[in-house]
Design a protein around this motif. Structure first.
Motif, PDB file in Angstrom:
ATOM      1  N   LEU A   1       0.823  -1.197   0.000  1.00  0.00           N
ATOM      2  CA  LEU A   1       0.000   0.000   0.000  1.00  0.00           C
ATOM      3  C   LEU A   1       0.864   1.257   0.000  1.00  0.00           C
ATOM      4  CD1 LEU A   1      -2.591  -1.087   2.702  1.00  0.00           C
ATOM      5  CD2 LEU A   1      -2.892  -1.100   0.224  1.00  0.00           C
ATOM      6  N   MET A   2       0.456   2.247  -0.758  1.00  0.00           N
ATOM      7  CA  MET A   2       1.225   3.484  -0.850  1.00  0.00           C
ATOM      8  C   MET A   2       1.275   4.210   0.490  1.00  0.00           C
ATOM      9  SD  MET A   2       2.602   3.816  -3.712  1.00  0.00           S
ATOM     10  CE  MET A   2       2.683   2.151  -4.289  1.00  0.00           C
ATOM     11  N   LYS A   3       0.266   3.999   1.352  1.00  0.00           N
ATOM     12  CA  LYS A   3       0.278   4.682   2.648  1.00  0.00           C
ATOM     13  C   LYS A   3       1.402   4.168   3.548  1.00  0.00           C
ATOM     14  CE  LYS A   3      -3.029   1.711   5.014  1.00  0.00           C
ATOM     15  NZ  LYS A   3      -4.281   1.656   5.732  1.00  0.00           N
ATOM     16  N   ASN A   4       2.004   3.045   3.193  1.00  0.00           N
ATOM     17  CA  ASN A   4       3.124   2.486   3.947  1.00  0.00           C
ATOM     18  C   ASN A   4       4.473   3.045   3.510  1.00  0.00           C
ATOM     19  OD1 ASN A   4       1.516   0.847   5.600  1.00  0.00           O
ATOM     20  ND2 ASN A   4       1.465  -0.755   4.053  1.00  0.00           N
ATOM     21  N   PHE A   5       4.460   3.977   2.557  1.00  0.00           N
ATOM     22  CA  PHE A   5       5.698   4.568   2.060  1.00  0.00           C
ATOM     23  C   PHE A   5       5.866   5.969   2.629  1.00  0.00           C
ATOM     24  CE2 PHE A   5       5.257   1.012  -0.618  1.00  0.00           C
ATOM     25  CZ  PHE A   5       6.504   0.734  -1.155  1.00  0.00           C
ATOM     26  N   ILE A   6       7.079   6.282   3.029  1.00  0.00           N
ATOM     27  CA  ILE A   6       7.400   7.542   3.698  1.00  0.00           C
ATOM     28  C   ILE A   6       8.466   8.277   2.896  1.00  0.00           C
ATOM     29  CG2 ILE A   6       8.425   8.512   5.809  1.00  0.00           C
ATOM     30  CD1 ILE A   6       7.277   6.032   7.272  1.00  0.00           C
ATOM     31  N   THR A   7       8.338   9.603   2.805  1.00  0.00           N
ATOM     32  CA  THR A   7       9.357  10.414   2.136  1.00  0.00           C
ATOM     33  C   THR A   7      10.607  10.470   3.006  1.00  0.00           C
ATOM     34  OG1 THR A   7       7.670  11.773   1.068  1.00  0.00           O
ATOM     35  CG2 THR A   7       9.893  12.692   1.185  1.00  0.00           C
ATOM     36  N   VAL A   8      11.720  10.044   2.437  1.00  0.00           N
ATOM     37  CA  VAL A   8      12.989  10.004   3.158  1.00  0.00           C
ATOM     38  C   VAL A   8      13.911  11.141   2.711  1.00  0.00           C
ATOM     39  CG1 VAL A   8      15.055   8.608   3.577  1.00  0.00           C
ATOM     40  CG2 VAL A   8      12.825   7.527   3.511  1.00  0.00           C
ATOM     41  N   ALA A   9      13.816  11.539   1.449  1.00  0.00           N
ATOM     42  CA  ALA A   9      14.680  12.597   0.923  1.00  0.00           C
ATOM     43  C   ALA A   9      13.986  13.250  -0.270  1.00  0.00           C
ATOM     44  CB  ALA A   9      16.027  12.029   0.504  1.00  0.00           C
ATOM     45  N   THR A  10      14.421  14.456  -0.585  1.00  0.00           N
ATOM     46  CA  THR A  10      13.887  15.185  -1.731  1.00  0.00           C
ATOM     47  C   THR A  10      15.059  15.686  -2.575  1.00  0.00           C
ATOM     48  OG1 THR A  10      11.991  15.900  -0.415  1.00  0.00           O
ATOM     49  CG2 THR A  10      12.397  17.092  -2.456  1.00  0.00           C
ATOM     50  N   PHE A  11      14.920  15.542  -3.879  1.00  0.00           N
ATOM     51  CA  PHE A  11      15.957  15.954  -4.825  1.00  0.00           C
ATOM     52  C   PHE A  11      15.354  16.901  -5.852  1.00  0.00           C
ATOM     53  CE2 PHE A  11      16.872  11.755  -3.196  1.00  0.00           C
ATOM     54  CZ  PHE A  11      18.184  11.875  -2.777  1.00  0.00           C
ATOM     55  N   THR A  12      16.190  17.728  -6.451  1.00  0.00           N
ATOM     56  CA  THR A  12      15.713  18.672  -7.461  1.00  0.00           C
ATOM     57  C   THR A  12      15.714  18.051  -8.853  1.00  0.00           C
ATOM     58  OG1 THR A  12      16.578  20.493  -6.128  1.00  0.00           O
ATOM     59  CG2 THR A  12      16.008  20.988  -8.413  1.00  0.00           C
ATOM     60  N   TYR A  13      16.766  17.320  -9.192  1.00  0.00           N
ATOM     61  CA  TYR A  13      16.904  16.747 -10.528  1.00  0.00           C
ATOM     62  C   TYR A  13      17.285  15.262 -10.447  1.00  0.00           C
ATOM     63  CZ  TYR A  13      17.066  21.670 -11.707  1.00  0.00           C
ATOM     64  OH  TYR A  13      16.765  23.005 -11.825  1.00  0.00           O
ATOM     65  N   PRO A  14      16.925  14.478 -11.452  1.00  0.00           N
ATOM     66  CA  PRO A  14      17.209  13.037 -11.437  1.00  0.00           C
ATOM     67  C   PRO A  14      18.693  12.676 -11.324  1.00  0.00           C
ATOM     68  CG  PRO A  14      15.561  13.509 -13.101  1.00  0.00           C
ATOM     69  CD  PRO A  14      16.071  14.836 -12.595  1.00  0.00           C
ATOM     70  N   HIS A  15      19.580  13.468 -11.881  1.00  0.00           N
ATOM     71  CA  HIS A  15      21.009  13.117 -11.821  1.00  0.00           C
ATOM     72  C   HIS A  15      21.552  13.134 -10.392  1.00  0.00           C
ATOM     73  CE1 HIS A  15      21.463  17.535 -11.819  1.00  0.00           C
ATOM     74  NE2 HIS A  15      22.589  17.286 -11.157  1.00  0.00           N
ATOM     75  N   GLU A  16      20.835  13.757  -9.469  1.00  0.00           N
ATOM     76  CA  GLU A  16      21.306  13.868  -8.096  1.00  0.00           C
ATOM     77  C   GLU A  16      21.220  12.549  -7.316  1.00  0.00           C
ATOM     78  OE1 GLU A  16      20.190  18.530  -7.251  1.00  0.00           O
ATOM     79  OE2 GLU A  16      18.713  16.986  -6.747  1.00  0.00           O
ATOM     80  N   TYR A  17      20.378  11.642  -7.762  1.00  0.00           N
ATOM     81  CA  TYR A  17      20.167  10.418  -6.982  1.00  0.00           C
ATOM     82  C   TYR A  17      20.435   9.130  -7.764  1.00  0.00           C
ATOM     83  CZ  TYR A  17      15.655  10.628  -9.363  1.00  0.00           C
ATOM     84  OH  TYR A  17      14.672  10.711 -10.313  1.00  0.00           O
ATOM     85  N   ILE A  18      21.055   9.198  -8.908  1.00  0.00           N
ATOM     86  CA  ILE A  18      21.247   8.012  -9.747  1.00  0.00           C
ATOM     87  C   ILE A  18      22.057   6.924  -9.027  1.00  0.00           C
ATOM     88  CG2 ILE A  18      23.311   8.795 -10.969  1.00  0.00           C
ATOM     89  CD1 ILE A  18      20.289   7.041 -12.543  1.00  0.00           C
ATOM     90  N   VAL A  19      23.067   7.316  -8.258  1.00  0.00           N
ATOM     91  CA  VAL A  19      23.851   6.341  -7.500  1.00  0.00           C
ATOM     92  C   VAL A  19      22.986   5.710  -6.414  1.00  0.00           C
ATOM     93  CG1 VAL A  19      25.809   6.057  -5.924  1.00  0.00           C
ATOM     94  CG2 VAL A  19      26.068   7.437  -7.983  1.00  0.00           C
ATOM     95  N   LEU A  20      22.232   6.534  -5.705  1.00  0.00           N
ATOM     96  CA  LEU A  20      21.349   6.028  -4.653  1.00  0.00           C
ATOM     97  C   LEU A  20      20.316   5.061  -5.214  1.00  0.00           C
ATOM     98  CD1 LEU A  20      20.280   6.036  -1.742  1.00  0.00           C
ATOM     99  CD2 LEU A  20      18.970   8.089  -2.343  1.00  0.00           C
ATOM    100  N   LYS A  21      19.754   5.379  -6.347  1.00  0.00           N
ATOM    101  CA  LYS A  21      18.759   4.511  -6.987  1.00  0.00           C
ATOM    102  C   LYS A  21      19.365   3.142  -7.283  1.00  0.00           C
ATOM    103  CE  LYS A  21      15.326   4.660 -10.674  1.00  0.00           C
ATOM    104  NZ  LYS A  21      14.784   5.466 -11.780  1.00  0.00           N
ATOM    105  N   SER A  22      20.575   3.137  -7.759  1.00  0.00           N
ATOM    106  CA  SER A  22      21.270   1.885  -8.056  1.00  0.00           C
ATOM    107  C   SER A  22      21.496   1.062  -6.788  1.00  0.00           C
ATOM    108  CB  SER A  22      22.603   2.182  -8.739  1.00  0.00           C
ATOM    109  OG  SER A  22      23.308   1.012  -8.971  1.00  0.00           O
ATOM    110  N   VAL A  23      21.922   1.710  -5.717  1.00  0.00           N
ATOM    111  CA  VAL A  23      22.165   1.019  -4.448  1.00  0.00           C
ATOM    112  C   VAL A  23      20.865   0.449  -3.888  1.00  0.00           C
ATOM    113  CG1 VAL A  23      22.898   1.324  -2.045  1.00  0.00           C
ATOM    114  CG2 VAL A  23      24.223   2.355  -3.891  1.00  0.00           C
ATOM    115  N   LEU A  24      19.792   1.228  -3.914  1.00  0.00           N
ATOM    116  CA  LEU A  24      18.505   0.758  -3.389  1.00  0.00           C
ATOM    117  C   LEU A  24      17.979  -0.427  -4.187  1.00  0.00           C
ATOM    118  CD1 LEU A  24      16.715   4.141  -2.606  1.00  0.00           C
ATOM    119  CD2 LEU A  24      17.915   2.618  -1.018  1.00  0.00           C
TER     120      LEU A  24
END
Length: 82
Positions: free
Chosen positions: A2-25
């Motif tokens: 359920l989507m209600k079980n998901f919590i915002t952990v971080a906010t980014f401005t552009y996709p290139h900022e989290y590409i490494v994190l996305k890979s790790v997750l």
């Protein structure tokens, strides 16, 4: 899950900022998604209007993901978040 079980952990401005994190997750098999990712990739200036790209993580993984983010932000980390 359920989507209600998901919590915002971080906010980014552009996709290139989290590409490494996305890979790790993905590698760690953490249930997550990036809210507003598609619209910002199509129209980057919408990021500010939408409040950025929000990393949503299942609540059972919040502490684990925060630890990953902190590790990636350490000066001696070989991978970095922008």
């Amino acid at each position: 899950m359920l989507m209600k079980n998901f919590i915002t952990v971080a906010t980014f401005t552009y996709p290139h900022e989290y590409i490494v994190l996305k890979s790790v997750l993905t590698e760690e098999e953490v249930p997550f998604f990036f809210e507003n990712e598609t619209i910002v990739s199509v129209s980057p200036f919408y990021s500010f209007a939408l409040g950025g790209i929000k990393l949503k993580v299942h609540k059972a993984y919040v502490d684990f993901v925060k630890e990953i983010i902190n590790d990636l932000n350490q000066p001696n980390s070989h991978l970095k978040l922008v």
